[in-house]
Design an enzyme around this catalytic site. Sequence first.
Site, PDB file in Angstrom:
ATOM      1  N   LYS A  71      -4.151   6.490  12.136  1.00 57.46           N
ATOM      2  CA  LYS A  71      -3.831   5.096  11.814  1.00 57.46           C
ATOM      3  C   LYS A  71      -3.954   4.257  13.071  1.00 57.46           C
ATOM      4  CE  LYS A  71      -2.181   2.710   8.213  1.00 57.46           C
ATOM      5  NZ  LYS A  71      -2.223   3.131   6.807  1.00 57.46           N
TER       6      LYS A  71
ATOM      7  N   GLY B 182       4.918  -8.345  -2.722  1.00 59.29           N
ATOM      8  CA  GLY B 182       3.662  -8.316  -1.962  1.00 59.29           C
ATOM      9  C   GLY B 182       2.515  -8.670  -2.892  1.00 59.29           C
ATOM     10  N   TYR B 183       1.736  -9.683  -2.522  1.00 56.17           N
ATOM     11  CA  TYR B 183       0.627 -10.070  -3.396  1.00 56.17           C
ATOM     12  C   TYR B 183      -0.674 -10.116  -2.600  1.00 56.17           C
ATOM     13  CZ  TYR B 183      -0.586 -11.670  -8.077  1.00 56.17           C
ATOM     14  OH  TYR B 183      -1.078 -11.744  -9.375  1.00 56.17           O
ATOM     15  N   GLY B 184      -0.835  -9.109  -1.741  1.00 56.30           N
ATOM     16  CA  GLY B 184      -2.100  -8.949  -1.028  1.00 56.30           C
ATOM     17  C   GLY B 184      -3.009  -8.126  -1.916  1.00 56.30           C
ATOM     18  N   ASN B 185      -3.898  -7.422  -1.282  1.00 57.64           N
ATOM     19  CA  ASN B 185      -4.869  -6.614  -2.009  1.00 57.64           C
ATOM     20  C   ASN B 185      -4.222  -5.584  -2.944  1.00 57.64           C
ATOM     21  OD1 ASN B 185      -6.845  -3.995  -1.634  1.00 57.64           O
ATOM     22  ND2 ASN B 185      -7.863  -5.936  -1.980  1.00 57.64           N
ATOM     23  N   VAL B 186      -3.152  -4.954  -2.485  1.00 58.88           N
ATOM     24  CA  VAL B 186      -2.526  -3.902  -3.298  1.00 58.88           C
ATOM     25  C   VAL B 186      -1.713  -4.513  -4.448  1.00 58.88           C
ATOM     26  CG1 VAL B 186      -1.043  -1.865  -3.278  1.00 58.88           C
ATOM     27  CG2 VAL B 186      -2.418  -2.419  -1.258  1.00 58.88           C
TER      28      VAL B 186
ATOM     29  N   TYR C 276      -1.737  -7.503  -5.808  1.00 60.10           N
ATOM     30  CA  TYR C 276      -2.505  -8.269  -6.799  1.00 60.10           C
ATOM     31  C   TYR C 276      -3.223  -7.354  -7.801  1.00 60.10           C
ATOM     32  CZ  TYR C 276      -6.402 -10.838  -8.848  1.00 60.10           C
ATOM     33  OH  TYR C 276      -7.314 -11.347  -9.743  1.00 60.10           O
TER      34      TYR C 276
HETATM   35  N1  GLU Z   1      -4.941   1.869   4.746  1.00 66.52           N
HETATM   36  C1  GLU Z   1      -5.022   2.611   3.530  1.00 66.52           C
HETATM   37  C2  GLU Z   1      -3.849   3.546   3.422  1.00 66.52           C
HETATM   38  O1  GLU Z   1      -2.798   3.324   3.973  1.00 66.52           O
HETATM   39  C3  GLU Z   1      -6.370   3.275   3.325  1.00 66.52           C
HETATM   40  C4  GLU Z   1      -6.844   4.199   4.381  1.00 66.52           C
HETATM   41  C5  GLU Z   1      -8.301   4.615   4.261  1.00 66.52           C
HETATM   42  O2  GLU Z   1      -8.975   4.231   3.302  1.00 66.52           O
HETATM   43  O3  GLU Z   1      -8.727   5.329   5.158  1.00 66.52           O
HETATM   44  O4  GLU Z   1      -3.895   4.510   2.713  1.00 66.52           O
END
Ligand code: GLU
Length: 418
Positions: A107, A219-223, A225
């Site tokens: 990460k 939360g209304y970002g990508n996830v 929404y």
């Molecule tokens: N950031 C996303 C997660 O927390 C996706 C990670 C990815 O696709 O490598 O799972």
Amino acid sequence: MSQPVYDPYEEAKKQLRKAIDLLGYSDEIYEILAVPDRVLQVKVPVKMDDGTTKVFIGWRSQHNNALGPYKGGVRYHPNVTKNEVIALSMWMTWKNSLAGLPYGGGKGGIKVDPRKLSKRELEQLSRNFFHAISEIVGIDKDIPAPDVYTDPQTMAWYMDEYSRYVGYQAFGVVTGKPLILGGLYTRVISTGLGTALTAKLAAEKVWGTVEGKTVAIQGYGNVGYYAAKFLYEWGAKIVAVSDSKGGIYKTEGLDPEDVMRVKRETGSVINYPGVQRVSNEEILELEVDILVPAALENVITMENVERIKAKVISEGANGPTTPEADEVLAKKDVVVVPDILANAGGVIMSHIEWVNNRMGGWITEEEAKNKLIEKMTNNFNAVWDFWNKIGRDKPMRDAAYGLAVKRVVEAMKLRGWI
Ligand code: GLU
């Protein structure tokens, strides 16, 4: 008494400790897995539009690569810390393992408020960050992706910067790219789709159906929404949503696309007309059937857990529930689908994109989506079955961790690391 300072790395270690005990592994295995393989801290200078130079700090944590190259997103947020990035990388190890992907966990993060940067400044920040970590990433080494406040455009800059650095077109070094650069539309919707799907599967176990069930989404970002959009399509009633500015509540239900239109036009869901306003704390405590925390860590804690009324919680965010609150919810018979299962849709789709890039393939969006749904359903059922074996008085997370940690330990044994 003042509240103890929340440290996501400490929470992540507690979860690991529980899994090690459940599996009957030695302390030695705990010690090996509690520490990341490597954490690189980098300085990211940006020449700002006003001519001054600002320095930002970023990290890439590589937790474990027993199962394959490190994999996980990069977040841009003013509260990012080194320990948060380490915790998130550890969670990626378990998420990838549980999903059955040939990936380890990594990460990244930069401590920055990207909403305060111009597009040019953001591009320089992104390029300089990726350049600074380019030695440790790679198609078969470590493959970043989007996370909080990063998107396909960020990935395009990363891919371009890395391709210049190595001198060839390295499309597979990041996933979550724009379509024209080898990405998949399904990658954009995949985390939200997966979170909605695990909420639906859990609802079917609890009530036989998700239809007519009321839902609150933090939360209304990508996830958030896309989770709202799919649950709505499947007949659930989205009664409350929120973003960083606050939340809205309407007992008759909201149309997620309409709410998104208002957010795009005005900058926040709170400007949606004819609704009741709620705070980001209140939204978690509403009288709803299903709760989807899809923002940040540490929102369901010992402080508010007793006031949570939902019977199903699907964790779109990483680390929204503390281990202690998780225990309380389990005792109250609440089904908490853990983050490493509920939000794995993104990285599963990342794997499909990566494989497609590497073989120069042309998978269709339809095929990709079907594969995702099939894999997430199988994974959910496997965790559900194992949960019934270990006992439903324990959190579902314990079952997910048991399966995930075991697979990593077996890979380490086979490779002769332990
Ligand atoms: N950031 C996303 C997660 O927390 C996706 C990670 C990815 O696709 O490598 O799972």
